[in-house]
Each structure stands twice: as C-alpha cells, then as structure tokens.
Design an enzyme around this catalytic site. Structure first.
Site, PDB file in Angstrom:
ATOM      1  N   GLY A 158       0.834  -1.188   0.000  1.00  0.00           N
ATOM      2  CA  GLY A 158       0.000   0.000   0.000  1.00  0.00           C
ATOM      3  C   GLY A 158       0.873   1.243   0.000  1.00  0.00           C
ATOM      4  CB  SER A 204       4.455   6.229   1.957  1.00  0.00           C
ATOM      5  OG  SER A 204       5.052   6.744   3.120  1.00  0.00           O
ATOM      6  N   GLY A 205       2.212   5.594   4.446  1.00  0.00           N
ATOM      7  CA  GLY A 205       1.231   6.206   5.326  1.00  0.00           C
ATOM      8  C   GLY A 205      -0.095   5.473   5.384  1.00  0.00           C
ATOM      9  CB  SER A 219       5.773  -4.170  -3.043  1.00  0.00           C
ATOM     10  OG  SER A 219       4.686  -4.317  -2.160  1.00  0.00           O
ATOM     11  CE  LYS A 227       3.602  -0.089   2.960  1.00  0.00           C
ATOM     12  NZ  LYS A 227       3.215   1.344   3.048  1.00  0.00           N
ATOM     13  CB  SER A 228       5.074  -0.401   9.379  1.00  0.00           C
ATOM     14  OG  SER A 228       5.901  -0.433   8.229  1.00  0.00           O
TER      15      SER A 228
END
Length: 200
Positions: A34, A36-37, A108, A40-41
């Site tokens: 997805g 950035s922001g 990705s 995901k993490s």
C-alpha cells in the site's frame, strides 16, 4: 537463477513440514502492500503481536529496516525497486521454509514485482494484503514528512506523487485502513489465517 552451473540446491534433512509440525502451525508470508502512510507497518506489527500471544512463530520484515542493511546498496529507481522486492521475496521464502509466518511491510508499487514474488510460493503460502487508503488521507498522516518533501520536489520518484502505485487486482485481503480500526483490521487478518488452517 544462479550464474554458475556448479551450484546445486542441497536438500536439508529436516523439512519445512517437520518445522511446521514442531511449531504447531503452518508457515506463510503476509505481504502488506500500500501507499506510504497507509498503515502497513502498524498493521503488520499489530498482527505479529496477536500471533505471538498465540505462540505462533513470526518475523516482520519492514521496508525501511531492510534498507538499513540487506538492501542499503539500493536506491529508488525502478530497477532498484524491483531488485529490492526480489531480494525480499527470496528472504521471505527462506523464512517460510524455516516454519515461520513472515509479515512484510513494503510499498512494493508494481504488480509485476509482487506477482514475481507470488510465483515463489505454493497455494495459500503467499497472502497479499492490500492496505487500501486514499492518497489524501495518507498525506494527512505523513508521519515521516515524506509527502511534503515529495510535493516540494525534494524526493524524486516518490510513490503516489511522481511514481505510480499499481493496486493489487486480486489480493487475498483488502484492509481499508481509513475505515477500520486497527483492532478490526487485525481481526480480519487473523480470521483469514484461521479459515485457511494456517493457524488454529
């Protein structure tokens, strides 16, 4: 593919099936993709906590962390991004062979690269989790200030601004992080793993 014809794969005595049996769960890769922001993490780590509480062996591979070591020689050109994902795919395969559930959190951005990783795995071993979130919401979050820099032209080839993001066409899971709480999102992932008999 190996560059030498003299390198032959050596089969181990203890198999992945043996390791899964010892762990009392199956192994797989949860591939969080997805913008950035998008979260995901945060989601990958929250899912890992839940799995860890259930005695499941796990490991998180995070995009930024990997670029501090294994992929510190790579930039952000299209070729380098492809190589970044290729390496992570191979590392993820090793982790799943070790009997663990590996959770990867990488933008990705290109479908072709994600599909190339998918081809490394058998059915149900590669679980693509699309953490879907509108660009404008990701920009308001912007925890690292990257979008602001990208809008100012300070970061070239930034996904979503000056470089494309290609959403998955048939992901196993879609998590709409702007509509769901982190608890709901974790539950959706865990329920999927139970439905597929990866964990109990």
């Amino acid at each position: 593919m190996s560059s030498s014809k003299n390198i032959v794969w050596h089969e181990t005595t203890i198999t992945r099936k043996d390791r899964n049996s010892l762990n009392n769960h199956n192994s797989c890769v949860l591939w969080f993709t997805g913008l950035s922001g998008s979260g995901k993490s945060t989601l990958a780590n929250a899912v890992e906590v839940k799995l860890h509480e259930s005695q499941v062996r796990t490991y998180v591979l995070d995009g930024d962390n990997i670029r501090h070591g294994l992929n510190k020689d790579l930039g952000f050109s299209e070729d380098d991004r492809k190589e970044n994902i290729r390496r992570i795919g191979e590392v993820s395969k090793l982790f799943t062979d070790s009997g663990q559930i590996v959770l990867t959190a990488f933008i990705s951005p290109f479908r072709e690269d994600r599909n190339s990783v998918r081809e490394l795995f058998s059915n149900h071993e590669f679980i693509e989790v699309y953490v879907k979130c509108p660009l404008e919401v990701c920009e308001t979050r912007d925890p690292k200030g990257l979008y602001d820099k990208a809008r100012k032209g300070e970061i070239p080839e930034f996904t979503g601004i000056s470089s494309p993001y290609e959403p998955p066409e048939q992901p196993e899971l879609i998590i709409e992080s702007n509509k769901m709480t982190i608890e709901q999102s974790v539950e959706q992932v865990i329920n999927y793993l139970k439905e597929k008999s990866i964990v109990k």
